[in-house]
Scaffold this motif. Structure first.
Motif, PDB file in Angstrom:
ATOM      1  N   ILE A 124       0.809  -1.184   0.055  1.00 45.85           N
ATOM      2  CA  ILE A 124       0.048  -0.065  -0.097  1.00 45.85           C
ATOM      3  C   ILE A 124       0.772   1.186   0.066  1.00 45.85           C
ATOM      4  O   ILE A 124       0.540   2.235  -0.641  1.00 45.85           O
ATOM      5  CB  ILE A 124      -0.802   0.059   1.239  1.00 45.85           C
ATOM      6  N   SER A 125       2.082   1.250   0.817  1.00 43.16           N
ATOM      7  CA  SER A 125       2.775   2.444   0.880  1.00 43.16           C
ATOM      8  C   SER A 125       3.663   2.744  -0.207  1.00 43.16           C
ATOM      9  O   SER A 125       3.522   3.777  -0.683  1.00 43.16           O
ATOM     10  CB  SER A 125       4.075   2.183   2.086  1.00 43.16           C
ATOM     11  N   GLY A 126       3.901   1.664  -1.024  1.00 39.91           N
ATOM     12  CA  GLY A 126       4.608   2.007  -2.438  1.00 39.91           C
ATOM     13  C   GLY A 126       3.840   2.482  -3.386  1.00 39.91           C
ATOM     14  O   GLY A 126       4.087   3.620  -4.155  1.00 39.91           O
ATOM     15  N   ILE A 127       2.329   2.078  -3.684  1.00 37.72           N
ATOM     16  CA  ILE A 127       1.616   2.323  -4.371  1.00 37.72           C
ATOM     17  C   ILE A 127       1.055   3.880  -4.069  1.00 37.72           C
ATOM     18  O   ILE A 127       0.921   4.775  -5.040  1.00 37.72           O
ATOM     19  CB  ILE A 127       0.108   1.392  -4.555  1.00 37.72           C
ATOM     20  N   GLY A 128       0.884   4.004  -2.952  1.00 38.29           N
ATOM     21  CA  GLY A 128       0.477   5.381  -2.302  1.00 38.29           C
ATOM     22  C   GLY A 128       1.371   6.585  -2.814  1.00 38.29           C
ATOM     23  O   GLY A 128       1.259   7.658  -3.119  1.00 38.29           O
ATOM     24  N   PHE A 129       2.753   6.321  -2.660  1.00 36.07           N
ATOM     25  CA  PHE A 129       3.894   7.235  -2.793  1.00 36.07           C
ATOM     26  C   PHE A 129       4.070   7.290  -4.210  1.00 36.07           C
ATOM     27  O   PHE A 129       3.903   8.758  -4.680  1.00 36.07           O
ATOM     28  CB  PHE A 129       5.169   6.570  -2.455  1.00 36.07           C
ATOM     29  N   ILE A 130       3.849   6.637  -5.062  1.00 33.24           N
ATOM     30  CA  ILE A 130       3.873   6.942  -6.688  1.00 33.24           C
ATOM     31  C   ILE A 130       2.539   7.603  -7.082  1.00 33.24           C
ATOM     32  O   ILE A 130       2.593   8.760  -7.586  1.00 33.24           O
ATOM     33  CB  ILE A 130       3.673   5.431  -7.445  1.00 33.24           C
ATOM     34  N   ILE A 131       1.279   7.367  -6.590  1.00 32.49           N
ATOM     35  CA  ILE A 131       0.094   8.069  -6.702  1.00 32.49           C
ATOM     36  C   ILE A 131       0.265   9.494  -6.397  1.00 32.49           C
ATOM     37  O   ILE A 131       0.014  10.598  -7.116  1.00 32.49           O
ATOM     38  CB  ILE A 131      -1.195   7.332  -6.365  1.00 32.49           C
ATOM     39  N   CYS A 132       0.640   9.645  -4.988  1.00 31.90           N
ATOM     40  CA  CYS A 132       0.594  10.962  -4.435  1.00 31.90           C
ATOM     41  C   CYS A 132       1.628  11.835  -5.239  1.00 31.90           C
ATOM     42  O   CYS A 132       1.641  13.075  -5.238  1.00 31.90           O
ATOM     43  CB  CYS A 132       0.799  10.833  -2.929  1.00 31.90           C
ATOM     44  N   ALA A 133       2.852  11.249  -5.261  1.00 24.51           N
ATOM     45  CA  ALA A 133       3.881  12.277  -5.933  1.00 24.51           C
ATOM     46  C   ALA A 133       3.691  12.730  -7.362  1.00 24.51           C
ATOM     47  O   ALA A 133       3.759  13.848  -7.544  1.00 24.51           O
ATOM     48  CB  ALA A 133       5.209  11.396  -6.019  1.00 24.51           C
ATOM     49  N   LEU A 134       2.889  11.848  -8.092  1.00 22.74           N
ATOM     50  CA  LEU A 134       2.495  12.373  -9.310  1.00 22.74           C
ATOM     51  C   LEU A 134       1.267  13.336  -9.174  1.00 22.74           C
ATOM     52  O   LEU A 134       1.218  14.230 -10.015  1.00 22.74           O
ATOM     53  CB  LEU A 134       1.811  11.264 -10.094  1.00 22.74           C
ATOM     54  N   PHE A 135       0.516  13.357  -8.360  1.00 16.40           N
ATOM     55  CA  PHE A 135      -0.594  14.303  -7.903  1.00 16.40           C
ATOM     56  C   PHE A 135      -0.057  15.615  -7.520  1.00 16.40           C
ATOM     57  O   PHE A 135      -0.474  16.582  -8.097  1.00 16.40           O
ATOM     58  CB  PHE A 135      -1.520  13.852  -6.990  1.00 16.40           C
ATOM     59  N   PHE A 136       1.026  15.603  -6.724  1.00 13.74           N
ATOM     60  CA  PHE A 136       1.743  16.833  -6.017  1.00 13.74           C
ATOM     61  C   PHE A 136       2.195  17.388  -7.398  1.00 13.74           C
ATOM     62  O   PHE A 136       2.273  18.833  -7.477  1.00 13.74           O
ATOM     63  CB  PHE A 136       2.587  16.691  -5.092  1.00 13.74           C
ATOM     64  N   TYR A 137       2.852  16.934  -8.435  1.00 16.17           N
ATOM     65  CA  TYR A 137       3.540  17.584  -9.401  1.00 16.17           C
ATOM     66  C   TYR A 137       2.512  18.143 -10.404  1.00 16.17           C
ATOM     67  O   TYR A 137       2.658  19.160 -11.018  1.00 16.17           O
ATOM     68  CB  TYR A 137       4.469  16.497 -10.208  1.00 16.17           C
ATOM     69  N   VAL A 138       1.376  17.372 -10.356  1.00 17.66           N
ATOM     70  CA  VAL A 138       0.185  18.046 -11.432  1.00 17.66           C
ATOM     71  C   VAL A 138      -0.475  19.363 -11.058  1.00 17.66           C
ATOM     72  O   VAL A 138      -0.790  20.182 -11.728  1.00 17.66           O
ATOM     73  CB  VAL A 138      -0.742  16.808 -11.710  1.00 17.66           C
ATOM     74  N   ILE A 139      -0.904  19.006  -9.580  1.00 12.51           N
ATOM     75  CA  ILE A 139      -1.554  20.336  -9.172  1.00 12.51           C
ATOM     76  C   ILE A 139      -0.765  21.532  -8.902  1.00 12.51           C
ATOM     77  O   ILE A 139      -1.545  22.845  -8.525  1.00 12.51           O
ATOM     78  CB  ILE A 139      -2.189  20.190  -7.775  1.00 12.51           C
TER      79      ILE A 139
END
Length: 472
Positions: A124-139
């Protein structure tokens, strides 16, 4: 089992919980009242020391970062702290299931619960990091929160903070194991060591003039990781049966943990919205500078709540053990005892209203601009929060979390829009943000309190009739 058996009747007795393969290992869990009080005293002592150290930490951070960056730091930590809530309840589920398994001497199950929790939380942690990191770059985080003028890449700082949060997200499971094995005092001791390390780093940063958020984030993340590794070494040394836990991963046990844990997750999301979004709302509508007086007011009354939580936290895993062993008398007595402790701390919070301003001026060596109602509102907020801590923990420990989901969801949904309306549309400013959180908390805590009082009636009836508690 007779309802009088359990933690109260073996106040000085150890229960063996380990047999690895065919070799007995001298590792035990002590559910005795003396051990509970011992852990409670240790937690309170470490919390008091931690409070003293926080008097050093906060001014050092304010000196090192300045008001604006300190406000940004607080807001960023609020965002990153979300990751700790998105474990799908594996942490709390592990603590409850492990406490139950140990209390019933189901040693093989206990081992599998530990290994499975680590494996699934890592995923869960690994998947969460990838998703959140991409989200922070986008917004475009700096633009959204108006952080463009601080001279640092705030997005990079946030992603680095997220990286350490995800690692500590997994390694922090060791604290759930310590609670389940009735070693809550060690959670406080390891936390104290980490805080001392953090103060040392802050002194170095201030003396060298380092005011970069990036290095503050790296230092804090590394220190927390070291703390969790130290605690893990202790657990593996003290409870050798858990050393083979990583070879005991089973999907069926993940389902067992998560069927209960997902309910904890929903409640944790509610707590997340209540406890971390205020900083973001204030930063968004009033600016980062207004976050600072709010934050220091929150820290002051949060200290009282933290001491209360430290004093009562060792009892919650014991709730689960007592419930597993049908110890009705102990459950009732302990809950009433914790309510008396809550009353005492509520008085402390009320007294805090009158001493906050002079204390804060001495603490910070400067006057901050506090809105008129901010201080008494925070006192009321934390009095409610402490009471909520007693009832929600009883509900969770006795596997009744499903019964409070509706009140939690309602309170969570109204929190942000109602806080914004009170703060902006109704013109209450920062006070309105706290008022919105109080209103939401009344709904969520009201649901838990109803379940607790109804459960007490059922437990008393079972005791009178000489029956086991059964499922509440």
């Amino acid at each position: 089992m007779n309802s009088k058996e359990g933690p109260n009747s073996y106040a000085d007795r150890y229960i063996s919980v380990s047999e690895v393969n065919k070799t007995k290992v001298a590792t035990t869990v002590n559910y005795g009242n003396k051990n509970l009080k011992h852990n409670s005293m240790i937690m309170m002592a470490t919390q008091f020391i931690s409070m003293g150290l926080s008097l050093i930490t906060a001014p050092l951070m304010l000196q090192g970062l300045g008001e604006e960056k300190y406000g940004i730091w607080t807001s960023l930590l609020g965002i990153v702290s979300w990751i700790y809530y998105f474990d799908l309840g594996l942490g709390g589920g592990l603590q409850n299931k492990l406490s139950t398994a140990l209390a019933q001497n189901r040693n093989e199950d206990a081992n599998k619960y530990v290994g499975t929790s680590y494996a699934f939380l890592s995923l869960i942690s690994g998947i969460g990091f990838i998703i959140c990191a991409l989200f922070f770059y986008v917004i475009n985080v700096p633009k959204f929160f108006h952080y463009d003028s601080i001279g640092e890449d705030v997005t990079l700082v946030l992603i680095v903070a997220l990286f350490f949060a995800c690692i500590n997200f997994v390694t922090k499971l060791v604290e759930n194991i310590l609670y389940a094995t009735q070693n809550a005092g060690l959670v406080g001791l390891f936390g104290l060591v980490a805080q001392l390390m953090w103060i040392g780093v802050l002194i170095i940063y201030v003396e060298t003039g380092n005011s970069y958020l990036f290095w503050f984030v790296v230092a804090q993340g590394t220190i927390n990781l070291i703390k969790n590794i130290m605690a893990s070494f202790y657990v593996w040394a003290r409870f050798p049966q858990f050393r083979g836990a990583f070879k005991s991963v089973q999907k069926s046990y993940a389902k067992d943990i998560m069927s209960f844990g997902i309910l904890l997750f929903i409640n944790n999301v509610g707590s997340l919205v209540l406890n971390t979004t205020d900083n973001l709302v204030i930063s968004r509508y009033f600016g980062a500078v207004d976050v600072t007086p709010y934050s220091f007011c929150q820290k002051f009354f949060g200290i009282i709540q933290a001491v209360f939580a430290a004093a009562v936290s060792p009892y919650f895993a014991a709730y689960t053990a007592a419930y597993a062993q049908n110890n009705a008398d102990w459950l009732i007595r302990t809950l009433k005892k914790l309510w008396r402790v809550w009353g005492l701390f509520a008085i402390f919070s009320i007294l805090g209203i009158f001493i906050f301003r002079p204390f804060a001026a001495f603490w910070l060596r400067k006057e901050l601009n506090y809105q008129v109602g901010l201080i008494p509102l925070f006192a009321g907020y934390y009095i409610l929060l402490m009471f909520g801590y007693t009832v929600s923990s009883f509900v969770n420990a006795t596997y009744q979390t499903k019964k409070i989901i509706m009140s939690t969801v309602i309170g969570t949904i109204i929190n942000i829009p109602f806080s914004i309306w009170l703060a902006v549309n109704a013109g209450f400013g920062v006070d309105g943000v706290v008022l919105g959180s109080i209103a939401s908390m009344v709904i969520t805590i009201g649901g838990a309190a109803y379940v607790v009082f109804k459960s007490l009636k059922k437990i008393k009836l079972a005791t009178v009739n000489g029956r086991e508690i059964g499922q509440l």
